[in-house]
Scaffold this motif. Structure first.
Motif, PDB file in Angstrom:
ATOM      1  N   SER A 178       0.860  -1.180   0.000  1.00 15.15           N
ATOM      2  CA  SER A 178       0.000   0.000   0.000  1.00 15.15           C
ATOM      3  C   SER A 178       0.896   1.230   0.000  1.00 15.15           C
ATOM      4  O   SER A 178       1.992   1.199   0.568  1.00 15.15           O
ATOM      5  CB  SER A 178      -0.919   0.018   1.234  1.00 15.15           C
ATOM      6  N   ALA A 180       0.822   5.847  -0.413  1.00 11.63           N
ATOM      7  CA  ALA A 180       0.159   7.131  -0.630  1.00 11.63           C
ATOM      8  C   ALA A 180       1.236   8.148  -0.952  1.00 11.63           C
ATOM      9  O   ALA A 180       2.229   8.250  -0.229  1.00 11.63           O
ATOM     10  CB  ALA A 180      -0.627   7.564   0.606  1.00 11.63           C
ATOM     11  N   ILE A 192      -3.338  13.962  -3.078  1.00 13.87           N
ATOM     12  CA  ILE A 192      -2.975  12.603  -2.675  1.00 13.87           C
ATOM     13  C   ILE A 192      -3.362  11.564  -3.731  1.00 13.87           C
ATOM     14  O   ILE A 192      -4.475  11.580  -4.266  1.00 13.87           O
ATOM     15  CB  ILE A 192      -3.633  12.246  -1.338  1.00 13.87           C
ATOM     16  N   ILE A 194      -3.410   7.315  -3.848  1.00 17.66           N
ATOM     17  CA  ILE A 194      -3.311   6.200  -2.913  1.00 17.66           C
ATOM     18  C   ILE A 194      -3.772   4.911  -3.584  1.00 17.66           C
ATOM     19  O   ILE A 194      -4.705   4.924  -4.389  1.00 17.66           O
ATOM     20  CB  ILE A 194      -4.133   6.488  -1.631  1.00 17.66           C
ATOM     21  N   THR A 196      -3.728   0.303  -2.925  1.00 12.08           N
ATOM     22  CA  THR A 196      -3.386  -0.867  -2.119  1.00 12.08           C
ATOM     23  C   THR A 196      -3.493  -2.120  -2.979  1.00 12.08           C
ATOM     24  O   THR A 196      -4.423  -2.249  -3.790  1.00 12.08           O
ATOM     25  CB  THR A 196      -4.332  -0.995  -0.908  1.00 12.08           C
ATOM     26  N   ALA A 206      -4.668   1.194   3.699  1.00 10.25           N
ATOM     27  CA  ALA A 206      -4.810   2.469   3.001  1.00 10.25           C
ATOM     28  C   ALA A 206      -4.952   3.616   3.995  1.00 10.25           C
ATOM     29  O   ALA A 206      -4.358   4.694   3.821  1.00 10.25           O
ATOM     30  CB  ALA A 206      -6.013   2.434   2.063  1.00 10.25           C
ATOM     31  N   THR A 209      -1.387   4.212   5.632  1.00  9.94           N
ATOM     32  CA  THR A 209      -0.397   4.900   4.792  1.00  9.94           C
ATOM     33  C   THR A 209      -0.824   6.330   4.487  1.00  9.94           C
ATOM     34  O   THR A 209       0.002   7.245   4.437  1.00  9.94           O
ATOM     35  CB  THR A 209      -0.146   4.097   3.491  1.00  9.94           C
ATOM     36  N   ALA A 210      -2.139   6.545   4.337  1.00  9.87           N
ATOM     37  CA  ALA A 210      -2.625   7.914   4.141  1.00  9.87           C
ATOM     38  C   ALA A 210      -2.375   8.757   5.381  1.00  9.87           C
ATOM     39  O   ALA A 210      -2.002   9.937   5.284  1.00  9.87           O
ATOM     40  CB  ALA A 210      -4.110   7.904   3.794  1.00  9.87           C
ATOM     41  N   TRP A 226      -7.495  15.979  -0.866  1.00  9.98           N
ATOM     42  CA  TRP A 226      -8.050  14.669  -1.225  1.00  9.98           C
ATOM     43  C   TRP A 226      -9.267  14.891  -2.099  1.00  9.98           C
ATOM     44  O   TRP A 226     -10.214  15.573  -1.715  1.00  9.98           O
ATOM     45  CB  TRP A 226      -8.450  13.914   0.036  1.00  9.98           C
TER      46      TRP A 226
END
Length: 257
Positions: A178, A180, A192, A194, A196, A206, A209-210, A226
Motif C-alpha cells: 500500500s 500514498a 494525494i 493512494i 493498495t 490504506a 499509509t494515508a 483529497w
C-alpha cells in the motif's frame, strides 16, 4: 489552430479556470507541472490544461479551437470542466467513447484534520507490516510501480519526486502493499494518490499509509488535498476527517473509440 502555452500565457489563464475547484489544475497554473494549449498566445479565449490523465477545459467552448482540442486528446483521460456549456460541448463532440461519472470533492480545510485522530489510525498498523517514507529504494521497487504508475509519473524523474514530492508506503516482507504519495503538488500542498494491492485490502492499510502522509504534510505546513474518485475513496477520506463538499461530473474519454 492551437499552440502550446508558455509561462506568460500560463499566468494569464488563472482567471479562466477560477470555476474549477481542483488543486491539480492549480499545479499547472502555479507552474509546478503539466502543460496547456490555447487558441492564441497573446489573447487566449479557450484553453486545455493537461496534468497526467487529467484534462481541464475553460474559456469559450463554441470555437473551432475548442473543437480541435476536443478531437486531439491524450489517450485514456479524465476530463473536468466548470460549466454546463462545456459539458454539452463534450457530450456532443465526443458521442462515442465518452463515459460520465461522479467524483467527490471535499472541503479543503486543515481544521478538519485532527492530528490525534489521525495518529490513532496510524497506530492500527497490523503486526508484521511496517510504514516507511518513500525513498529511492522503495520508489525503484517493482511492487511500488505496479500499485500505481501515477505515484511519481507527474514528476520529471524519481529524483525529482524525492526532491519535490512526498510519499509513504506500507511494506510486508519487503513488498510494497500500500502507498500514498503526492500525485501533484501546488503552492500550499499536495494532491494525494493512494493505492493498495488487492490481495492486502480490508486490513486498514490504506488508512494507515494515508495517515502517515497526512501527518507529514501537516507537520510541514502543507495541505494534503483529497479528491475522491469513487464512494470507497470518499468513505476513507471521511474516516480520516475530511468533510464532503459536493459531487461533480467527470468524463472518461477513450480516444480509440
Amino acid at each position: 489552430m492551437i499552440y502550446k502555452a508558455n509561462d506568460d500565457v500560463r499566468k494569464s489563464l488563472v482567471p479562466m479556470f477560477e470555476n474549477i475547484d481542483s488543486t491539480i489544475v492549480q499545479s499547472y497554473l502555479q507552474g509546478h507541472m503539466g502543460t496547456a494549449y490555447v487558441d492564441d498566445l497573446k489573447n487566449p479565449t479557450v484553453a486545455q490544461v493537461v496534468v497526467g490523465i487529467f484534462v481541464f477545459y475553460a474559456g469559450n467552448p463554441d470555437t473551432e479551437a475548442a473543437e480541435e482540442m476536443l478531437n486531439n486528446l491524450p489517450d485514456y483521460n479524465l476530463v473536468i470542466v466548470g460549466s454546463d456549456d462545456w459539458k454539452r460541448r463534450i457530450e456532443s463532440a465526443r458521442r462515442n467513447g465518452v463515459e460520465k461519472f461522479p467524483r467527490y470533492s471535499l472541503e479543503k480545510n486543515p481544521a478538519h484534520l485532527d492530528r490525534n485522530h489521525i495518529q490513532s489510525i496510524l497506530a492500527t498498523l497490523p503486526d508484521g507490516y511496517e510504514v516507511k517514507k518513500v525513498d529511492k529504494e522503495i520508489a525503484d521497487k517493482a511492487s511500488f510501480d505496479e500499485l500505481s504508475e501515477d505515484f511519481v509519473s507527474q514528476f520529471e524523474s524519481v529524483d525529482d519526486f524525492l526532491e519535490r514530492g512526498k510519499g509513504y508506503a506500507v511494506l510486508f516482507e519487503g513488498k510494497v502493499v500500500s502507498a500514498a504519495t503526492s500525485f501533484s503538488i501546488f503552492d500550499e500542498g499536495i494532491e494525494i494518490e493512494i493505492a493498495t494491492d488487492p490481495d492486502y485490502r480490508r486490513k486498514g492499510l490504506a488508512a494507515v499509509t494515508a495517515s502517515a502522509l497526512i501527518l507529514d504534510c501537516l507537520d510541514n505546513g502543507l495541505y494534503p488535498s483529497w479528491d475522491a474518485a469513487n464512494a470507497e475513496s470518499l468513505q476513507l477520506a471521511e474516516k480520516l476527517g475530511y468533510v464532503f463538499k459536493e459531487t461533480y461530473d467527470t468524463y472518461f474519454i477513450d480516444t480509440g473509440k
